[in-house]
Design an enzyme around this catalytic site. Structure first.
Site, PDB file in Angstrom:
ATOM      1  N   MET A  80       0.800  -1.219   0.000  1.00 57.53           N
ATOM      2  CA  MET A  80       0.000   0.000   0.000  1.00 57.53           C
ATOM      3  C   MET A  80       0.832   1.268   0.000  1.00 57.53           C
ATOM      4  SD  MET A  80      -3.167  -0.767  -0.126  1.00 57.53           S
ATOM      5  CE  MET A  80      -3.904   0.770   0.434  1.00 57.53           C
ATOM      6  N   ASP A 192      -2.886  -9.594   8.704  1.00 62.09           N
ATOM      7  CA  ASP A 192      -1.470  -9.865   8.431  1.00 62.09           C
ATOM      8  C   ASP A 192      -0.686  -9.972   9.742  1.00 62.09           C
ATOM      9  OD1 ASP A 192       1.242  -8.301   6.580  1.00 62.09           O
ATOM     10  OD2 ASP A 192       0.679 -10.397   6.783  1.00 62.09           O
TER      11      ASP A 192
END
Length: 937
Positions: A80, A192
């Protein structure tokens, strides 16, 4: 040749001993997003369907400013965006982690994800989750946000580096689960969870986990269900399968199960969760993971967790296998329903309770009950035997005694909590500030009740140490009464009495009553020696505190002897034990205080090397040793080496404790001194002004700590050429110290010495010389004639006498003290070299060329070894010696000196020379040009 730079002032160097109780342990840190062996693969963002890739932008260079933030370095890159280490410039200065969306072409979906991530983080407030501070956009519209910078290690790395036991690892992991549960309650699924995103820092010596990088958690709130996000080795089956609509909080529970397995055995499960084979889902559990290793490797893993291998296998197989299996079930409904449920089951394991994940047979439940109540079962068995023997009355008496003992133990525990609370309250009393308040209140009352007596009262108060009055009142009215109560009320419980006496002694040490504290620690240590043995950790802890109190009470020889004895008793402690390191540090500090600085340096250098090897450079005990070594090097005339070490200490403490922590400020205090000693005048003055302002605001204008910072500021201003501004500050410091501390206090004497040097720089020798004599007499009386501090003032007196035009008196002073100073201070000490310099100049002024030449011949090798051949001061000594030798007709020797030291400087490009060497070069050119003109005439 000017000698003003050798009219040395003395700085207040904080060694960080005694007055700063909190000792926070640190080691093994890595940057916030740095990949480590525990995080072998970066988080991946995988498109389930083909789509156009977003080109990556270039990393921002150090120094680039985004809003209120200045980029320092790139920490890592993810799917990201980029994460940078940055410094927030306003409204407060601090280090942050700054996350920047780096796509050159930002589609609406990614911008929305980024915004959702920021909003999600902003909603979470938990000690185990990194906090968000701010958000904004770059000039070209790229969004970013700033969050808490975590200088920690991945949880697996931290546990391995600190050799945490199995129980300690599980307790730490429970705190991680609590943070994950908080995120789940806020509607955030991390997606995650892995060691690289579970960092562990330390606060007050306790490990504190921090969950970072919620960058792909945004899919929970804004995802379309078309992306697979996470790290493959830690993904749940539904997350890896691609249907993100199936991902929920139990997916994070699955990842926590993988991390737990890795913490227990050092390995991730072989399969990604349960694997389907012939319709049966299988999973290799922790005990099976351990069984696949060789006996040597398995034994190493068990030893690192402080468990015998057979017991570790039994614990894994009988209980912890069930926890990992339940967390990593293939079917979501069969897992723990929340991270809180996983944490609860692990806490039940730590408490000896039956696990919810275990098959609840009667045998298992009975076994857990027996483990929890082993002592009680043994006692119950004895009761049964007594009943069988018909001893009913004995049984009744036993039950009554146990009930009374339980009540007594409960009361003792309550009393210990009360004592701990009272100790923390009293240790926090600022006695120095209390003394200032007492003086102020007394002045107010005298002025109100007997105004005419104010002048006489002021003269009397100037001879009184009000902080000592405050200490005496607290000692007599509170602590002495506490000791009498302990003696009377706890005579039948000597162990508890010793604990309470230790608490009183620690309060006395914190309040500045080291002699009384040493007596209390001695009493505690003597009892524990009789009860537990001299080598017991509790005994050694009291002995170490006794040693430190003796050193602070200036009973150095007694403290050194006790430290030597305690070190022999502590031989069985592990080399990395902080108590062992503290005792070795106390031994070195005592040796330095007694004047044997070379031996102290060797001990500290060896201790620092051991501490770094065993505990890491960032550990609190290591930084304490480094700080002591750095200050000793400065006192031995090696400020460059001391400054290098202090730069490291300041950086570590700022990162681990914070820039405004007392220990960080103490290290910055010492660093400012080292900067001025190494020629960085502007940097030193700027740092010292800031420290003086902070301490004035925190503690008040006449607090001893504030006065120390103001005194150092005066020294640095004078060294920077602003003697006019330095003099009033120095005089105010001396006046305040005399009022607050007393005329013979070491800090007062140091202030007088500094003030005398300022008067000498101003040419006011009528004031400078008597002040120096006053300091010298006091130090001889208090420290002895051969103490290093006594030697410093005696050499400074010689310099001042010479500057006052009394060259013969200066030579007499140097003849008396220079040989002893060489032995006491060491050949690298700046005051020793100053002494030879003054002797050479005074002898030359009196026409004694033989003594002048001999003095420069001794000075030159000293400066070359301590400062280097190219230092301006070394070259000056060579140049002065060359001139004297030429006058004597020794042209050959003079030519050798010129070729070795002077010609290289004259041939050098002026642009390559520093300020001092450039000035010396010009001085040589101008002087020799004038000498040539004189010769022609």
């Amino acid at each position: 040749m000017a000698v003003w730079s050798w009219l040395t002032r003395e700085f207040n160097v904080s060694a960080g001993q005694g007055q700063q109780a909190a000792r926070i342990a640190r080691q093994g840190r890595v940057p916030m997003t740095q990949d480590t062996p525990d995080d072998p693969e970066r988080t991946q963002l995988l498109e389930a369907m083909p789509s156009a890739t977003v080109p990556a932008g270039e990393a921002l260079a150090a120094g680039v400013q985004l809003g209120h933030y200045r980029i320092e370095s790139l920490l890592g890159r993810g799917g990201m965006g980029d994460v940078y280490r940055a410094e927030q410039l306003q409204p407060v200065r601090r280090t942050v982690a700054l996350k920047l969306l780096r796509a050159q072409r930002m589609d609406a979906r990614r911008v929305a994800y980024f915004e959702v991530e920021r909003q999600l983080l902003a909603r979470m407030r938990h000690p185990a989750i990194a906090q968000i501070y701010d958000a904004g956009t770059t000039a070209d519209g790229h969004p970013y946000f700033a969050m808490e910078f975590i200088a920690g290690s991945p949880i697996t790395t931290y546990c391995d580096q600190h050799a945490l036991s199995l129980r300690e690892r599980i307790a730490l992991f429970v705190r991680v689960c609590e943070g994950v549960q908080h995120a789940h309650q806020k509607g955030v699924i991390h997606r995650d969870l892995k060691p690289g995103n579970l960092l562990v820092d330390e606060v007050d010596g306790r490990p504190l986990p921090k969950i970072i990088d919620f960058g792909i958690a945004t899919a929970t709130a804004a995802g379309s269900g078309g992306e697979v996000a996470g790290t493959p080795d830690y993904m749940s089956p539904e997350q890896a399968g691609g249907d993100q609509a199936l991902v929920d909080t139990r997916s994070d529970v699955y990842a926590l199960g993988v991390v737990l397995c890795e913490l227990l055995t050092g390995q991730r499960p072989n399969a990604n969760g349960e694997t389907a084979a012939s319709g049966v889902h299988t999973l290799r559990l922790p005990s099976e993971q351990l069984s696949t290793l060789s006996p040597v490797d398995a034994g190493r893993i068990a030893q690192a967790r402080r468990e015998p291998l057979p017991r570790m296998r039994r614990v894994l197989r009988n209980e912890l296998d069930w926890v990992v299996a339940k967390a990593m079930r293939f079917e979501r409904n069969e897992r723990y329903q929340s991270a809180a449920a996983l944490a609860e089951d692990l806490q039940r394991f730590l408490d000896g309770q039956p696990l919810l994940a275990a098959p609840h047979g009667r045998g298992y439940i009975w076994r857990k009950f027996a483990q929890r109540h082993r002592t009680g079962i043994i006692a119950a068995t004895a009761v049964v035997l007594a009943l069988v023997g018909g001893l009913a009355l004995s049984v009744y008496g036993l039950l009554q005694a146990r009930a009374q003992r339980a009540i007594a133990e409960q009361r003792n525990a309550q009393l210990e909590r009360v004592a701990a609370f009272q100790q923390s309250m009293l240790e926090g009393v600022d006695v120095e500030a209390m003394g200032v308040d007492i003086g102020r209140d007394l002045r107010t009352q005298v002025a109100r009740q007997a105004g005419g007596d104010v002048p006489a009262f002021e003269r009397g108060l100037a001879r009184t140490s009000t902080p000592d009055v405050a200490r005496s009142v607290i000692d007599r009215s509170i602590l002495a009464n506490a000791e009498r109560a302990i003696e009377h009320d706890f005579a039948n419980d000597p162990a508890l009495a010793a604990d309470l006496r230790e608490s009183v002694a620690r309060v006395r040490l914190a309040l500045g009553l080291p002699a009384e504290a040493a007596a209390g620690f001695a009493q505690v240590a003597d009892y524990r020696t009789r009860a537990l043995g001299a080598s017991a950790p509790q005994t050694l802890r009291a002995r170490q505190a006794q040693v430190r109190a003796l050193l602070e009470a200036a009973r150095t020889k007694e403290g050194l002897a006790l430290a030597d004895t305690a070190l022999r008793d502590a031989a069985s402690l592990p080399a990395e034990d902080p108590l062992w390191i503290k005792l070795r540090l106390d031994q070195a500090d005592a040796i330095a205080a007694l004047g044997d600085r070379p031996r102290a340096r060797a001990l500290l250098e060896a201790l620092r090397a051991d501490a770094i090897r065993l505990r890491g450079e960032r550990d609190a005990a290591t930084t304490e040793v480094t700080n002591s070594l750095a200050t000793l090097l400065g006192r031995m005339g090696e400020p460059d080496a001391g400054r290098k070490l202090l730069e490291t200490v300041v950086a570590i403490r700022a990162a681990t404790l914070g820039k405004d922590h007392a220990d960080t400020l103490g290290a910055q205090h010492n660093l400012a001194i080292m900067r001025i000693m190494t020629g960085d005048k502007a940097g030193a003055v700027a740092m010292q002004r800031e420290l003086a302002a902070i301490q004035t605001r925190r503690l008040g204008a006449e607090h001893p700590t504030t006065l120390g910072e103001l005194g150092n500021l005066a020294n640095m201003l004078s060294d920077s050429g602003d003697n006019a501004q330095a003099l009033p500050i120095a005089q105010a410091v001396v006046d305040a110290r005399t009022r607050v501390m007393g005329a013979d206090h070491p800090q007062t004497l140091r202030g007088l010495l500094n003030l005398s040097s300022f008067y000498a720089r101003s040419g006011d020798f009528a004031r400078a010389i008597p002040l120096q004599a006053q300091v010298a007499d006091a130090r001889v009386r208090l420290l002895g004639p051969s103490h290093p501090d006594t030697m410093v003032i005696q050499l400074n007196r010689a310099a001042t006498l010479y500057q006052a035009g009394r060259a013969q008196d200066a030579l007499a002073q140097l003849d008396r003290y220079l040989p002893t100073a060489r032995q006491v201070l060491g050949e690298r000490h700046r005051e020793l070299m100053m002494g030879y310099d003054i002797r050479a100049q005074a002898a030359d002024a009196l026409g004694n060329a033989t003594l002048a030449i001999a003095s420069y011949q001794e000075l030159l090798p000293l400066r070359e070894v301590a400062l280097g051949k190219e230092d301006a001061r070394t070259i000056d000594a060579a140049w002065q010696l060359e001139g004297l030798l030429r006058k004597r007709g020794q042209a050959g020797a003079a030519g050798e000196l010129r070729a070795r030291y002077i010609e290289p400087l004259l041939r050098a490009d002026p642009k390559t020379l520093g300020e001092a060497r450039l000035a010396k070069r010009q001085d040589i050119i101008d002087t020799e040009r004038e000498e040539a003109r004189q010769a022609v005439r």
